[in-house]
Design an enzyme around this catalytic site. Structure first.
Site, PDB file in Angstrom:
ATOM      1  N   GLU A 128      17.306  11.651 -19.727  1.00 27.63           N
ATOM      2  CA  GLU A 128      16.014  11.026 -20.061  1.00 27.63           C
ATOM      3  C   GLU A 128      14.868  12.014 -19.855  1.00 27.63           C
ATOM      4  O   GLU A 128      13.907  12.046 -20.619  1.00 27.63           O
ATOM      5  CB  GLU A 128      15.771   9.790 -19.175  1.00 27.63           C
ATOM      6  N   THR A 181       9.259   9.052 -27.264  1.00 35.38           N
ATOM      7  CA  THR A 181       8.840   8.527 -25.955  1.00 35.38           C
ATOM      8  C   THR A 181       7.754   9.415 -25.339  1.00 35.38           C
ATOM      9  O   THR A 181       6.783   8.924 -24.767  1.00 35.38           O
ATOM     10  CB  THR A 181      10.064   8.420 -25.017  1.00 35.38           C
TER      11      THR A 181
HETATM   12  N1  HSE Z   1       9.653   2.916 -19.485  1.00 35.30           N
HETATM   13  C1  HSE Z   1       9.750   3.902 -20.511  1.00 35.30           C
HETATM   14  C2  HSE Z   1       8.446   3.927 -21.298  1.00 35.30           C
HETATM   15  C3  HSE Z   1      10.891   3.555 -21.420  1.00 35.30           C
HETATM   16  O1  HSE Z   1       7.920   2.863 -21.570  1.00 35.30           O
HETATM   17  O2  HSE Z   1       7.966   5.012 -21.621  1.00 35.30           O
HETATM   18  C4  HSE Z   1      11.111   4.568 -22.492  1.00 35.30           C
HETATM   19  O3  HSE Z   1      12.190   4.151 -23.277  1.00 35.30           O
END
Ligand code: HSE
Length: 306
Positions: A128, A181
């Site tokens: 991630e 993201t």
């Molecule tokens: N919590 C993270 C965000 C999840 O909202 O950026 C990303 O998939």
């Protein structure tokens, strides 16, 4: 065991009131990952189907998380990975999490399971980090633990599973635009007022209470995001219109799935989720915007061997 094939599911992070904290595992969309032991030490990405992604193990999240696990382990062999992507990167339903979690789960199986599912989260989180530039564990915790999950502290690796009321169903629409993201996190400002902090923490606490008391109405009215959603929703076509239509059709709540652009609606029962999905589609059909729709119950198992 020389080879293992796993199904690593999609997930929804945040669930409106729990930015970087809440996640839920979905049940019928995901990646299939095959890992084989090799004589040569190291991690090799042998094949990727379904998406055009790098096979460089320092760039591909499955390679990054596998390497993080192997650095922590003494094994006398290497691993080759095949990834069959069922989830589109940049869709907001945990594409990188599925590949990261799937590869470490499969390798752990091949080496006799020295780690619990919970302990694998920290390795998957390295994937991630590569994908988004931040170590958020909400998606990978959901994939590895299954059900609804809670990240209390991702630095101290404090994660746990929550209760899942049986009738929970999700309608998810993915407008076919890619939203990274990293970019979606960049629009989230760092300052939060005390009154917003109070509202958001009240909603998060009430949401978790609703999961345990199986109080669908409480879950629905707690699914509010007054902090992040207003900043991100401008990146998603017709977000407000879709949200109003879903709530009008009787969804318990509706919000951005993870970092978007997918929008999810949480419903009581699959038939309600199907009706809500119809409303979502009608709005994008008018725009002539391509989309995918998924209907899913809560996957209480998470990543599993096929
Ligand atoms: N919590 C993270 C965000 C999840 O909202 O950026 C990303 O998939």
């Amino acid at each position: 065991m020389k080879e293992v094939k796993v199904f690593s599911p999609a997930s929804i992070a945040n669930l409106s009131c729990g930015y970087d904290v809440l996640g839920v595992c979905l049940d019928n969309i995901g990646d299939v990952i095959i890992v084989r032991k090799t004589k040569e030490k190291g991690v090799f990405i042998k094949k990727i189907t379904g998406q055009n992604l790098s096979t460089d193990i320092s760039k591909n999240v499955a390679g990054v998380s596998a390497t993080a696990l192997l650095k922590n382990t003494n094994v006398d062999c290497g691993f080759e990975i095949e990834i069959h992507k069922g989830i589109k990167p940049g869709s907001g339903i945990g594409s990188s999490a599925a590949s990261s979690a799937g590869s470490v789960y499969a390798i752990n199986k091949l080496i006799g399971e020295p780690y619990t599912r919970n302990q694998l989260i920290k390795f998957a989180m390295e994937g991630e980090m590569t994908a988004s530039g931040s170590r958020h564990a909400d998606n990978v915790a959901a994939v590895l633990l299954g059900g609804f999950t809670f990240v209390r502290n991702s630095i101290k690796h404090d994660y746990f599973k929550l209760n899942s009321p049986i009738e929970m169903a999700f309608a998810v629409i993915h407008p076919k635009i890619e939203l990274k993201t990293k970019d979606s996190r960049a629009v989230v400002k760092n300052n939060v007022t005390i009154s917003d902090m109070v509202s958001q923490s009240a909603n998060l606490g009430a949401f978790v209470s609703g999961l345990y008391t199986e109080n669908y109405e409480l879950i629905g009215r707690s699914m509010k995001d007054i902090i992040v959603e207003p900043m991100r929703s401008i990146l998603i076509p017709k977000f407000n219109e879709i949200k109003s239509a879903c709530l009008g059709e009787g969804a318990l709540g509706c919000g951005i799935s993870g970092s978007g652009p997918s929008i999810f609606a949480l419903c009581k029962g699959v038939s309600k989720a199907n009706n809500v999905a119809k409303k979502m589609k009608e709005i994008y059909d008018k725009l002539d915007l391509e989309y995918d729709v998924h209907i899913s119950c809560v996957n209480d198992v998470g990543v599993k061997v096929l």
